[in-house]
Motif scaffolding. Structure first.
Motif, PDB file in Angstrom:
ATOM      1  N   ILE A   1       0.759  -0.914  -0.298  1.00 35.94           N
ATOM      2  CA  ILE A   1      -0.310  -0.303   0.004  1.00 35.94           C
ATOM      3  C   ILE A   1       0.732   1.464  -0.032  1.00 35.94           C
ATOM      4  O   ILE A   1       1.858   1.308   0.975  1.00 35.94           O
ATOM      5  CB  ILE A   1      -0.789  -0.400   1.079  1.00 35.94           C
ATOM      6  N   GLU A   2       0.825   2.594  -0.915  1.00 37.75           N
ATOM      7  CA  GLU A   2       1.699   3.303  -0.873  1.00 37.75           C
ATOM      8  C   GLU A   2       0.665   4.434  -0.672  1.00 37.75           C
ATOM      9  O   GLU A   2      -0.266   4.205  -0.758  1.00 37.75           O
ATOM     10  CB  GLU A   2       2.207   3.460  -2.556  1.00 37.75           C
TER      11      GLU A   2
ATOM     12  N   ILE B   1       0.656   8.517   8.685  1.00 35.79           N
ATOM     13  CA  ILE B   1      -0.593   7.281   8.864  1.00 35.79           C
ATOM     14  C   ILE B   1       0.929   6.297   8.502  1.00 35.79           C
ATOM     15  O   ILE B   1       1.044   4.828   8.089  1.00 35.79           O
ATOM     16  CB  ILE B   1      -0.976   6.918   7.684  1.00 35.79           C
ATOM     17  N   ILE B   2       1.913   6.458   7.470  1.00 41.66           N
ATOM     18  CA  ILE B   2       2.665   5.215   6.645  1.00 41.66           C
ATOM     19  C   ILE B   2       3.636   5.040   7.967  1.00 41.66           C
ATOM     20  O   ILE B   2       3.880   3.568   7.949  1.00 41.66           O
ATOM     21  CB  ILE B   2       3.500   6.126   6.073  1.00 41.66           C
TER      22      ILE B   2
ATOM     23  N   LYS C   1       4.672   1.827   1.845  1.00 44.69           N
ATOM     24  CA  LYS C   1       4.975   2.446   1.557  1.00 44.69           C
ATOM     25  C   LYS C   1       4.616   3.875   1.642  1.00 44.69           C
ATOM     26  O   LYS C   1       3.638   4.582   0.829  1.00 44.69           O
ATOM     27  CB  LYS C   1       5.816   2.101   0.136  1.00 44.69           C
ATOM     28  N   HIS C   2       5.425   5.312   1.551  1.00 42.88           N
ATOM     29  CA  HIS C   2       5.742   6.828   1.574  1.00 42.88           C
ATOM     30  C   HIS C   2       6.360   7.296   0.751  1.00 42.88           C
ATOM     31  O   HIS C   2       7.603   6.369  -0.070  1.00 42.88           O
ATOM     32  CB  HIS C   2       6.421   6.992   2.545  1.00 42.88           C
TER      33      HIS C   2
ATOM     34  N   PHE D   1      -6.528   4.461  -2.746  1.00 41.47           N
ATOM     35  CA  PHE D   1      -6.470   4.769  -1.987  1.00 41.47           C
ATOM     36  C   PHE D   1      -7.273   6.423  -2.075  1.00 41.47           C
ATOM     37  O   PHE D   1      -8.392   7.372  -1.720  1.00 41.47           O
ATOM     38  CB  PHE D   1      -5.183   5.745  -1.253  1.00 41.47           C
ATOM     39  N   LYS D   2      -7.007   7.456  -3.420  1.00 36.41           N
ATOM     40  CA  LYS D   2      -7.181   8.674  -3.415  1.00 36.41           C
ATOM     41  C   LYS D   2      -8.817   8.705  -3.766  1.00 36.41           C
ATOM     42  O   LYS D   2      -9.323   9.678  -4.073  1.00 36.41           O
ATOM     43  CB  LYS D   2      -6.161   8.893  -5.017  1.00 36.41           C
ATOM     44  N   ALA D   3      -9.155   7.590  -4.438  1.00 35.46           N
ATOM     45  CA  ALA D   3     -10.290   7.537  -5.814  1.00 35.46           C
ATOM     46  C   ALA D   3     -11.502   7.356  -3.927  1.00 35.46           C
ATOM     47  O   ALA D   3     -12.411   8.054  -3.721  1.00 35.46           O
ATOM     48  CB  ALA D   3     -10.891   5.746  -6.057  1.00 35.46           C
TER      49      ALA D   3
END
Length: 132
Positions: free
Chosen positions: A24-25, A31-32, A65-66, A127-129
């Protein structure tokens, strides 16, 4: 808080789809860090972080991962495209053509490798959606 909720939704979707190796990026560094930390989270999103970590045991590999916002063009494009729909939409096998182009460009330009890198990009997009 919205990004943590989106992360939980992405992890849940990955689990429901049967993925075993997931990266997950996200572009929210705090949060990461919380998701990668071994100690107990005491922030206002601790319940979400705890649930995400608990679900992690259901995967062979779940990593976080950031990535900088500048590397998020595909995610932002999908979030913008989502505004055209009344209800949440999920693209599993295909995405809008413009988003596919951006994902492919990001895969070439970033240090993603193999399936984990691709899934990371897909879940970054999710994530963004989900945040919109």
């Amino acid at each position: 808080m919205a990004e943590a909720r989106a992360c939980l939704q992405a992890v849940t979707l990955a689990e429901e789809m049967g993925f075993q190796d997931v990266c997950i990026e996200g572009d929210v560094l705090t949060i990461i860090h919380e998701l990668r930390a071994a100690d107990e989270d005491r922030s206002c999103i601790s319940s979400l972080i705890k649930e995400i970590k608990e679900r992690g045991y259901r995967f062979r590999r779940l990593s976080f991962k950031h990535i900088p916002k500048e590397a998020n063009k595909a995610a932002h494009a999908m979030a913008k495209h989502r505004g055209h729909y009344k209800h949440p939409q999920f693209w599993i096998e295909e995405a809008p053509y413009a988003v596919e182009i951006l994902v492919n460009q990001e895969r070439k330009n970033n240090s993603h490798s193999g399936v984990l890198g691709f899934l990371g990009t897909v879940f970054q997009v999710l994530f963004k959606a989900l945040l919109r």
